[in-house]
Design an enzyme around this catalytic site. Structure first.
Site, PDB file in Angstrom:
ATOM      1  N   TYR A  26       0.840  -1.214   0.000  1.00 28.93           N
ATOM      2  CA  TYR A  26       0.000   0.000   0.000  1.00 28.93           C
ATOM      3  C   TYR A  26       0.869   1.256   0.000  1.00 28.93           C
ATOM      4  O   TYR A  26       0.673   2.173  -0.810  1.00 28.93           O
ATOM      5  CB  TYR A  26      -0.905  -0.040   1.227  1.00 28.93           C
ATOM      6  CG  TYR A  26      -1.897   1.098   1.335  1.00 28.93           C
ATOM      7  CD1 TYR A  26      -3.116   1.055   0.664  1.00 28.93           C
ATOM      8  CD2 TYR A  26      -1.630   2.210   2.135  1.00 28.93           C
ATOM      9  CE1 TYR A  26      -4.030   2.091   0.787  1.00 28.93           C
ATOM     10  CE2 TYR A  26      -2.539   3.245   2.261  1.00 28.93           C
ATOM     11  CZ  TYR A  26      -3.743   3.181   1.586  1.00 28.93           C
ATOM     12  OH  TYR A  26      -4.643   4.216   1.712  1.00 28.93           O
TER      13      TYR A  26
HETATM   14  N1  LIG Z   1      -9.517   4.946   5.155  1.00 35.94           N
HETATM   15  C1  LIG Z   1      -8.438   5.663   5.392  1.00 35.94           C
HETATM   16  O1  LIG Z   1      -8.029   5.884   6.565  1.00 35.94           O
HETATM   17  C2  LIG Z   1      -7.650   6.243   4.254  1.00 35.94           C
HETATM   18  C3  LIG Z   1      -6.528   7.042   4.570  1.00 35.94           C
HETATM   19  C4  LIG Z   1      -5.783   7.564   3.525  1.00 35.94           C
HETATM   20  C5  LIG Z   1      -6.162   7.333   2.213  1.00 35.94           C
HETATM   21  N2  LIG Z   1      -7.254   6.574   1.935  1.00 35.94           N
HETATM   22  C6  LIG Z   1      -7.599   6.362   0.525  1.00 35.94           C
HETATM   23  O2  LIG Z   1      -8.923   6.809   0.307  1.00 35.94           O
HETATM   24  C7  LIG Z   1      -9.471   6.116  -0.826  1.00 35.94           C
HETATM   25  C8  LIG Z   1     -10.839   5.595  -0.473  1.00 35.94           C
HETATM   26  O3  LIG Z   1     -10.706   4.644   0.572  1.00 35.94           O
HETATM   27  P1  LIG Z   1     -11.835   4.404   1.673  1.00 35.94           P
HETATM   28  O4  LIG Z   1     -11.182   4.605   2.983  1.00 35.94           O
HETATM   29  O5  LIG Z   1     -13.061   5.191   1.348  1.00 35.94           O
HETATM   30  O6  LIG Z   1     -12.072   2.849   1.523  1.00 35.94           O
HETATM   31  P2  LIG Z   1     -13.309   2.034   0.922  1.00 35.94           P
HETATM   32  O7  LIG Z   1     -14.550   2.468   1.564  1.00 35.94           O
HETATM   33  O8  LIG Z   1     -12.905   0.606   1.000  1.00 35.94           O
HETATM   34  O9  LIG Z   1     -13.333   2.495  -0.602  1.00 35.94           O
HETATM   35  C9  LIG Z   1     -12.507   1.900  -1.592  1.00 35.94           C
HETATM   36  C10 LIG Z   1     -13.331   1.683  -2.827  1.00 35.94           C
HETATM   37  O10 LIG Z   1     -12.498   1.105  -3.838  1.00 35.94           O
HETATM   38  C11 LIG Z   1     -13.262   0.080  -4.463  1.00 35.94           C
HETATM   39  N3  LIG Z   1     -12.446  -0.938  -5.098  1.00 35.94           N
HETATM   40  C12 LIG Z   1     -11.432  -1.643  -4.536  1.00 35.94           C
HETATM   41  N4  LIG Z   1     -10.983  -2.543  -5.411  1.00 35.94           N
HETATM   42  C13 LIG Z   1     -11.719  -2.410  -6.552  1.00 35.94           C
HETATM   43  C14 LIG Z   1     -11.744  -3.077  -7.803  1.00 35.94           C
HETATM   44  N5  LIG Z   1     -10.910  -4.078  -8.100  1.00 35.94           N
HETATM   45  N6  LIG Z   1     -12.648  -2.674  -8.728  1.00 35.94           N
HETATM   46  C15 LIG Z   1     -13.497  -1.668  -8.457  1.00 35.94           C
HETATM   47  N7  LIG Z   1     -13.535  -1.006  -7.285  1.00 35.94           N
HETATM   48  C16 LIG Z   1     -12.655  -1.388  -6.341  1.00 35.94           C
HETATM   49  C17 LIG Z   1     -14.074  -0.526  -3.354  1.00 35.94           C
HETATM   50  O11 LIG Z   1     -15.155  -1.265  -3.880  1.00 35.94           O
HETATM   51  P3  LIG Z   1     -15.708  -2.590  -3.118  1.00 35.94           P
HETATM   52  O12 LIG Z   1     -16.390  -2.083  -1.872  1.00 35.94           O
HETATM   53  O13 LIG Z   1     -16.634  -3.211  -4.099  1.00 35.94           O
HETATM   54  O14 LIG Z   1     -14.508  -3.422  -2.792  1.00 35.94           O
HETATM   55  C18 LIG Z   1     -14.503   0.721  -2.598  1.00 35.94           C
HETATM   56  O15 LIG Z   1     -15.668   1.277  -3.168  1.00 35.94           O
HETATM   57  C19 LIG Z   1      -8.436   5.053  -1.187  1.00 35.94           C
HETATM   58  O16 LIG Z   1      -7.642   5.494  -2.255  1.00 35.94           O
HETATM   59  C20 LIG Z   1      -7.607   4.924   0.059  1.00 35.94           C
HETATM   60  O17 LIG Z   1      -6.312   4.426  -0.202  1.00 35.94           O
HETATM   61  C21 LIG Z   1      -8.013   6.021   2.924  1.00 35.94           C
END
Ligand SMILES: NC(=O)c1ccc[n+]([C@@H]2O[C@H](COP(=O)([O-])OP(=O)(O)OC[C@H]3O[C@@H](n4cnc5c(N)ncnc54)[C@H](OP(=O)(O)O)[C@@H]3O)[C@@H](O)[C@H]2O)c1
Length: 293
Positions: free
Chosen positions: A164
């Site tokens: 990651y």
């Molecule tokens: N959460 C944190 O603390 C945090 C911190 C820093 C950065 N971020 C970044 O923020 C962004 C959003 O993350 P989030 O926290 O909102 O997590 P999340 O709710 O898990 O969102 C990630 C999304 O990506 C989709 N996804 C993953 N693999 C996929 C695939 N093969 N094809 C299509 N869609 C796919 C997931 O769909 P499914 O549900 O269908 O798997 C989900 O809708 C990411 O780039 C993450 O790295 C998050």
């Protein structure tokens, strides 16, 4: 209601995820039509219905809401997305938001296929989308905009999250590099550090536990899950600002949604352009007050 993005068309991957939903909500409230990309057609439809209802409740006309169910891991995913973007007349904004947490724990214990898949979803797919969509970005005399969502490990080591962290660091370096390549195309590309958000990602850290993730990571994830659920709103607001004309010419930066004074950065655009502020750089002894001969 202010609609700075009226007439814009934005593509968001990972649309129904925690941050994706907040970004879609913000862009749509700001007047943008959305092409929402995700794996589950049902969840995309549910999100579209929710946003349409929110527009109706706010008394405004709803900008178009399109959905595209595609697994980003599929070999033809990027081509499918590019086709949908072209069919709707191109884009003003691409948001590379979808990502996976990937294997948690020391590298030698990580499943190698899962490690590589994380690099694919978190780095190669966003880069491939930038490459495939660059010719479709910018419409009606407006600048094209790209927002890449970065994450923990991009600016420093993040043990037990090597796939990651490596992917997110590379995504930031790509953002900075591509900014130079697309400058004459009138495209701005920036990365966002959203801060810690309660989502599937934090749940994966809690499921991995202290032994695999590390005590600090587990405690941070616990704090996020116990939070008020609004941590994603600032990153969504920053995405809206980067999509708008207010940020025109600001490019190649990694902006921290929670900590940087981004709402007033338009007043510092020239200063930013002539400096390396908000970029990744190597630290030399002089930066730490040391002078090594
Ligand atoms: N959460 C944190 O603390 C945090 C911190 C820093 C950065 N971020 C970044 O923020 C962004 C959003 O993350 P989030 O926290 O909102 O997590 P999340 O709710 O898990 O969102 C990630 C999304 O990506 C989709 N996804 C993953 N693999 C996929 C695939 N093969 N094809 C299509 N869609 C796919 C997931 O769909 P499914 O549900 O269908 O798997 C989900 O809708 C990411 O780039 C993450 O790295 C998050």
């Amino acid at each position: 209601m202010s609609t700075p993005l009226a007439g814009h068309r934005a593509l968001i991957t990972g649309a129904y995820g925690t941050l994706g939903t907040a970004i879609c909500r913000r862009l749509h409230a700001d007047g943008a039509g959305l092409l929402m990309v995700g794996r589950s057609a049902a969840r995309l439809e549910e999100l579209a219905a929710t946003l349409a209802a929110e527009s109706a409740a706010a008394g405004g006309a709803s900008a178009p809401l399109e959905t595209l169910a595609v697994d980003l891991a599929a070999a033809d995913a990027v081509g499918t997305i590019a086709g949908a973007a072209a069919a709707g007349g191109g884009l003003d904004l691409l948001v590379n938001n979808a990502a996976i947490q990937g294997p948690i724990g020391p590298l030698w214990e990580n499943d190698w296929d899962a490690w590589q898949e994380t690099i694919r979803i978190d780095l190669l797919v966003p880069v491939a989308l930038c490459r495939a969509l660059v010719g479709q970005l910018g419409r009606n005399g407006r600048r094209g905009k790209i927002v890449n969502i970065s994450g923990g490990g991009a600016t420093g080591p993040r043990p037990n999250f090597s796939a990651y962290g490596v992917a997110k660091a590379a995504l930031v370096r790509f953002t900075e590099t591509f900014a130079h390549e697309v400058r004459e195309r009138q495209i701005d590309i920036n990365a966002i550090a959203p801060g810690v958000i309660a989502s599937q990602m934090t749940q994966a850290i809690l499921a991995a536990g202290n032994t695999r993730a590390g005590n600090t990571e587990a405690a941070t994830a616990r704090k996020a899950v116990d939070g008020d659920g609004s941590a994603q709103d600032k990153a969504a607001a920053l995405t809206g600002w980067l999509a708008s004309a207010a940020s025109d010419g600001i490019t190649g930066r990694l902006l921290a949604a929670l900590w940087d004074p981004w709402p007033s950065l338009d007043q510092r655009a020239a200063d930013l352009a002539s400096s390396d502020i908000y970029t990744l750089r190597r630290i030399v002894p002089e930066d730490r007050g040391r002078h090594w001969e």
